[in-house]
Enzyme design. Structure first.
Site, mmCIF file in Angstrom:
data_model
loop_
_atom_site.group_PDB
_atom_site.id
_atom_site.type_symbol
_atom_site.label_atom_id
_atom_site.label_comp_id
_atom_site.label_asym_id
_atom_site.label_seq_id
_atom_site.Cartn_x
_atom_site.Cartn_y
_atom_site.Cartn_z
ATOM 1 N N GLN A 127 -42.361 67.526 39.867
ATOM 2 C CA GLN A 127 -43.261 67.396 38.709
ATOM 3 C C GLN A 127 -43.057 68.676 37.907
ATOM 4 O OE1 GLN A 127 -45.232 65.168 37.100
ATOM 5 N NE2 GLN A 127 -45.479 66.836 35.638
ATOM 6 N N CYS A 128 -42.245 68.597 36.862
ATOM 7 C CA CYS A 128 -41.861 69.817 36.137
ATOM 8 C C CYS A 128 -42.792 70.171 34.985
ATOM 9 C CB CYS A 128 -40.432 69.702 35.635
ATOM 10 S SG CYS A 128 -39.240 69.823 36.985
ATOM 11 N N GLY A 260 -51.422 60.237 37.042
ATOM 12 C CA GLY A 260 -51.333 58.785 36.941
ATOM 13 C C GLY A 260 -49.901 58.377 36.637
ATOM 14 N N GLY A 261 -49.319 59.105 35.709
ATOM 15 C CA GLY A 261 -47.941 58.829 35.338
ATOM 16 C C GLY A 261 -47.310 60.051 34.711
ATOM 17 N N MET A 262 -45.989 60.118 34.736
ATOM 18 C CA MET A 262 -45.256 61.212 34.092
ATOM 19 C C MET A 262 -44.051 60.585 33.409
ATOM 20 S SD MET A 262 -44.886 64.370 33.310
ATOM 21 C CE MET A 262 -43.529 64.809 32.225
ATOM 22 N N GLU A 263 -43.911 60.908 32.119
ATOM 23 C CA GLU A 263 -42.962 60.224 31.240
ATOM 24 C C GLU A 263 -41.526 60.689 31.406
ATOM 25 O OE1 GLU A 263 -45.362 62.378 30.433
ATOM 26 O OE2 GLU A 263 -44.869 63.622 28.689
ATOM 27 N N HIS A 287 -48.818 54.036 28.175
ATOM 28 C CA HIS A 287 -48.889 55.441 27.767
ATOM 29 C C HIS A 287 -47.557 56.159 28.019
ATOM 30 C CE1 HIS A 287 -50.947 59.414 27.285
ATOM 31 N NE2 HIS A 287 -50.018 59.791 28.158
ATOM 32 N N GLU A 288 -47.044 56.056 29.220
ATOM 33 C CA GLU A 288 -45.791 56.766 29.543
ATOM 34 C C GLU A 288 -44.637 56.230 28.688
ATOM 35 O OE1 GLU A 288 -46.586 59.289 30.944
ATOM 36 O OE2 GLU A 288 -48.420 58.648 31.942
ATOM 37 N N HIS A 291 -44.634 57.696 25.250
ATOM 38 C CA HIS A 291 -44.053 59.046 25.197
ATOM 39 C C HIS A 291 -42.554 59.012 24.874
ATOM 40 C CE1 HIS A 291 -47.119 61.940 26.237
ATOM 41 N NE2 HIS A 291 -47.438 61.364 27.381
ATOM 42 N N GLU A 310 -49.724 64.487 23.613
ATOM 43 C CA GLU A 310 -50.689 63.580 24.245
ATOM 44 C C GLU A 310 -51.606 62.860 23.260
ATOM 45 O OE1 GLU A 310 -50.210 62.634 27.128
ATOM 46 O OE2 GLU A 310 -48.918 64.210 27.929
ATOM 47 N N ASP A 367 -51.646 74.727 33.580
ATOM 48 C CA ASP A 367 -52.262 73.759 34.494
ATOM 49 C C ASP A 367 -53.782 73.946 34.563
ATOM 50 O OD1 ASP A 367 -50.134 72.141 35.406
ATOM 51 O OD2 ASP A 367 -49.442 73.756 36.714
ATOM 52 N N TYR A 375 -55.788 64.907 24.647
ATOM 53 C CA TYR A 375 -55.640 63.453 24.675
ATOM 54 C C TYR A 375 -56.644 62.777 23.742
ATOM 55 C CZ TYR A 375 -52.949 63.947 29.033
ATOM 56 O OH TYR A 375 -52.009 64.280 29.973
ATOM 57 N N ARG A 544 -54.271 62.072 43.198
ATOM 58 C CA ARG A 544 -54.345 62.073 41.735
ATOM 59 C C ARG A 544 -55.519 62.940 41.285
ATOM 60 N NH1 ARG A 544 -54.697 56.742 37.785
ATOM 61 N NH2 ARG A 544 -54.528 57.918 35.829
ATOM 62 N N LYS A 546 -57.041 63.394 38.540
ATOM 63 C CA LYS A 546 -58.067 62.741 37.731
ATOM 64 C C LYS A 546 -59.182 62.165 38.619
ATOM 65 C CE LYS A 546 -58.627 58.891 34.531
ATOM 66 N NZ LYS A 546 -58.006 57.685 33.961
HETATM 67 N N1 BES Z 1 -47.418 63.988 30.578
HETATM 68 C C1 BES Z 1 -48.624 63.562 31.181
HETATM 69 C C2 BES Z 1 -48.871 64.174 32.531
HETATM 70 C C3 BES Z 1 -48.886 65.691 32.549
HETATM 71 C C4 BES Z 1 -49.445 66.418 31.526
HETATM 72 C C5 BES Z 1 -48.347 66.358 33.612
HETATM 73 C C6 BES Z 1 -49.432 67.810 31.565
HETATM 74 C C7 BES Z 1 -48.335 67.738 33.643
HETATM 75 C C8 BES Z 1 -48.879 68.464 32.621
HETATM 76 C C9 BES Z 1 -48.689 62.048 31.284
HETATM 77 O O1 BES Z 1 -48.091 61.386 30.221
HETATM 78 C C10 BES Z 1 -50.129 61.634 31.262
HETATM 79 O O2 BES Z 1 -50.765 61.915 30.291
HETATM 80 N N2 BES Z 1 -50.603 60.978 32.301
HETATM 81 C C11 BES Z 1 -51.953 60.449 32.340
HETATM 82 C C12 BES Z 1 -51.917 58.996 31.931
HETATM 83 C C13 BES Z 1 -53.084 58.504 31.148
HETATM 84 C C14 BES Z 1 -53.457 59.349 29.963
HETATM 85 C C15 BES Z 1 -52.874 57.063 30.735
HETATM 86 C C16 BES Z 1 -52.463 60.607 33.769
HETATM 87 O O3 BES Z 1 -51.711 61.041 34.618
HETATM 88 O O4 BES Z 1 -53.613 60.289 34.021
HETATM 89 ZN ZN ZN Z 2 -49.240 61.589 28.433
#
Ligand code: BES
Ligand code: ZN
Length: 595
Positions: A127-128, A260-263, A287-288, A291, A310, A367, A375, A544, A546
């Site tokens: 996870q970069c 949740g996801g990473m693009e 969402h991803e 991106h 975002e 972070d 967002y 996760r 969140k």
């Molecule tokens: N790019 C983000 C995840 C992220 C942001 C990782 C900053 C590290 C640093 C990804 O696109 C994202 O926003 N994921 C959300 C999805 C949601 C908004 C639908 C998530 O993981 O909850």
């Molecule tokens: Zn995002």
């Protein structure tokens, strides 16, 4: 020397490398990546080259002809890591660095077989974003710099490697019982989009340009959940122009994945908590995927402009949802986002500089600054601009924006200048500077209405006065409607209320994690014992952030739930991703000790 990114040693007076070649062996026993990173220098490169590193052990640096390259690895700085200065001799075209990563690299999580669905083989994922690529390889780790890359990744024979790149074949590895997977990424990307995962993986085609990868135990569920992906790509192309990355593949990770996801381009990474069985959580895929335009084509220059990634993507996500399912569904999504926005405003305080869209994160760990503000405040600004100029003109602007800035990285100010050029007066009409540079939410924020929204929130807010949904009506709510209802209930309820909710809406048994976690947040905050087993299960199994944040926060309210929180944390912490562990630990530390 001029540094243009508060989170990188990249020096704007130097010409950054344009291409990276990785040749790495994945060693699950020592939890290290070991091998070589080759940086192809910019045409006519002269003088020193500064790169970012963190936790890397550097063994050797040479040019393509084998001539040694003098280097200095500066002392560690908080957040940034160590600057690597290479002094390549004049005329050198490449620098080849032999190195290895640290077992504690924050950009990698090494899982034991017990942490996977199959339980037989270990798993590794990266996870970069935002600034962890430097823990995988010495790179210019600023979103201002883009690189193409190739990679050769050697893994144990039973495992498969995937990357944010096109597959370029596989061959027997250099040692017995190993295999080397080859990759090529021809589109230039910022380093935060480098991605690697290794595990026992299977794949299913979803369409001619999309497939999903997962462990064999979850592949069927994943193929079912994401069967509609090609439609999503089509809708997104209709709005934002052609999909530029050839393939859109996805990987479902083990449950410790902290997001949740990473693009990651060509290979979106996804949490397995999306596998609800009813496709109710595909908004994360939407969402991803979005991106692919806002973020991966038009990239934030630094984390101070993260809202450009975002905010635009959340707005895009809701436009795609609207195109697929109509305005009411999109309005519910805006309402769900509003609850997240409120809790971030509460967490920081409405006057906090972290509630600005354009931030100043110098000296801070990005972070730690992560929240729903970029967002949800960001997407509201985009929606406001859309309403101010009208949808037709805004959609035209969006396509121009993507076309103008594709494969580049921009600042908030560059966006503003482009807005002024294409839609003169629009920014001023919505007080765009207040949105960007001042904390809190301006009073001209757009509102979103749907047929069910008003009645759902009124019903929930009437709980203390005895208002209850009819069980027959509640049974017909969509997952989003139920979620909006739960979000508007009081955060603490008497036990009888929890029991009524649990029994009427079967909440403890929900497989949709958004609903389950919203419920468990109420139940935990209410010290409702029948939910403890499910709380334990979720906190121990899912990384996760969140979900961990509201749950550990809610458990802080009562002596008995604090004890539960501490106990689950002690047991689960070694299995959490380092980011998740940090979030959970900081919440537990705040528990009052009187228990
Ligand atoms: N790019 C983000 C995840 C992220 C942001 C990782 C900053 C590290 C640093 C990804 O696109 C994202 O926003 N994921 C959300 C999805 C949601 C908004 C639908 C998530 O993981 O909850
Ligand atoms: Zn995002």
């Amino acid at each position: 020397m001029a540094r243009l990114d508060p989170h990188s040693y990249v020096d704007s007076d130097q010409r950054p490398p344009r291409h990276l070649r990785l040749d790495l062996a994945v060693d699950f026993d020592t939890r290290r990546l070991t091998g070589e990173a080759v940086l192809v220098l910019a045409e006519g490169h002269r003088g020193p080259l500064d790169l970012d590193t963190k936790g890397l052990s550097l063994h050797d640096a040479r040019t393509e002809t084998g001539a040694p390259v003098p280097f200095v690895l500066e002392p560690e700085e908080a957040v940034l890591g160590r600057r690597l200065r290479l002094m390549a001799p004049a005329g050198a075209r490449e620098v080849r660095l032999r190195y290895e990563t640290s077992p504690q690299a924050p950009g990698l999580q090494w899982l034991t077989p017990a942490q996977t669905a199959g339980g037989q083989e270990p798993f590794l994922f990266s996870q970069c974003q935002p600034i962890h690529a430097r823990t995988l390889a010495p790179v210019p780790d600023s979103a201002r710099v883009r690189l193409t890359y190739e990679a050769a990744i050697t893994v144990p024979e039973a495992l498969t490697a995937v990357m944010s790149a096109g597959p370029a074949g596989a061959r027997p590895g250099p040692r017995p019982y190993t295999r080397t997977f080859l990759f090529a990424m021809p589109q230039p990307i910022p380093s935060y989009l480098l991605a690697l995962a290794v595990g026992r993986l299977e794949t299913r085609d979803l369409s001619s340009r999309s497939r999903v990868w997962a462990e064999p135990e979850t592949i069927e569920a994943a193929a079912h959940e994401f069967a509609g992906t090609e439609d999503l790509i089509g809708k997104a192309e209709g709005l934002f122009g052609p999909y530029e990355w050839e393939r859109y593949d996805m990987l479902v990770l083990p449950p410790s994945f902290p997001y949740g996801g990473m693009e990651n381009p060509r290979m979106t990474f996804l949490t397995p908590t999306l596998l609800a069985g009813d496709r109710s959580l595909v908004d994360v895929v939407v969402h991803e995927l979005a991106h692919s335009w806002t973020g991966n084509l038009v990239t934030n220059a630094t984390m101070d402009h993260f809202w450009l990634n975002e905010g635009f993507t959340v707005w895009a996500e809701r436009r795609i949802l609207e195109a697929l399912h109509g305005e009411d569904v999109a309005a519910l999504s805006w309402a769900i986002g509003e609850a997240a926005l409120r809790s971030s405003l509460e967490r920081f305080g409405v006057d906090s500089p972290l509630t600005r869209l354009r931030t100043d994160l110098a000296g801070l760990d990005p972070d730690d600054a992560f929240s729903s503000i970029p967002y949800e405040k960001g997407s509201r600004l985009v929606a406001l601009l859309e309403r101010a100029v009208g949808r037709l003109r805004w959609d035209g602007f969006m396509r121009d924006y993507v076309r103008r800035f594709r494969f580049t990285s921009i600042t908030t100010e560059e966006f503003l200048a482009f807005l002024d050029e294409k839609l003169p007066g629009a920014g001023a009409a919505v007080s765009v500077s207040r949105w960007l540079y001042e904390p809190g939410i301006p009073d001209n924020a757009p509102t979103f209405r749907s047929t069910s929204l008003g009645s759902l929130t009124a019903l929930a807010e009437g709980w203390p006065q005895g208002r209850r949904p009819s069980p027959a009506v509640a049974a017909r709510w969509t997952p989003s409607e139920l979620l909006v209802y739960l979000q508007h209930l009081p955060r603490q309820l008497p036990s009888e209320s929890c029991r009524w909710l649990d029994e009427t809406l079967r909440l403890n048994r929900r497989g949709n994690y958004e609903i389950l976690v919203e419920w468990l947040t109420i139940a935990g905050g209410s010290d409702y014992e029948p939910a403890f087993a499910r709380l334990r299960e979720v906190l121990a199994g899912v990384g996760r952030m969140k979900y961990l944040r509201p749950l550990y926060l809610a458990l802080g309210r009562h002596p008995r739930t604090r004890a539960l929180g501490r106990e689950v944390y002690r047991e689960a912490a070694p299995r959490y991703h380092s980011l998740s562990r940090r979030v959970a630990a900081s919440l537990i530390e705040k528990y009052e000790d009187a228990s």
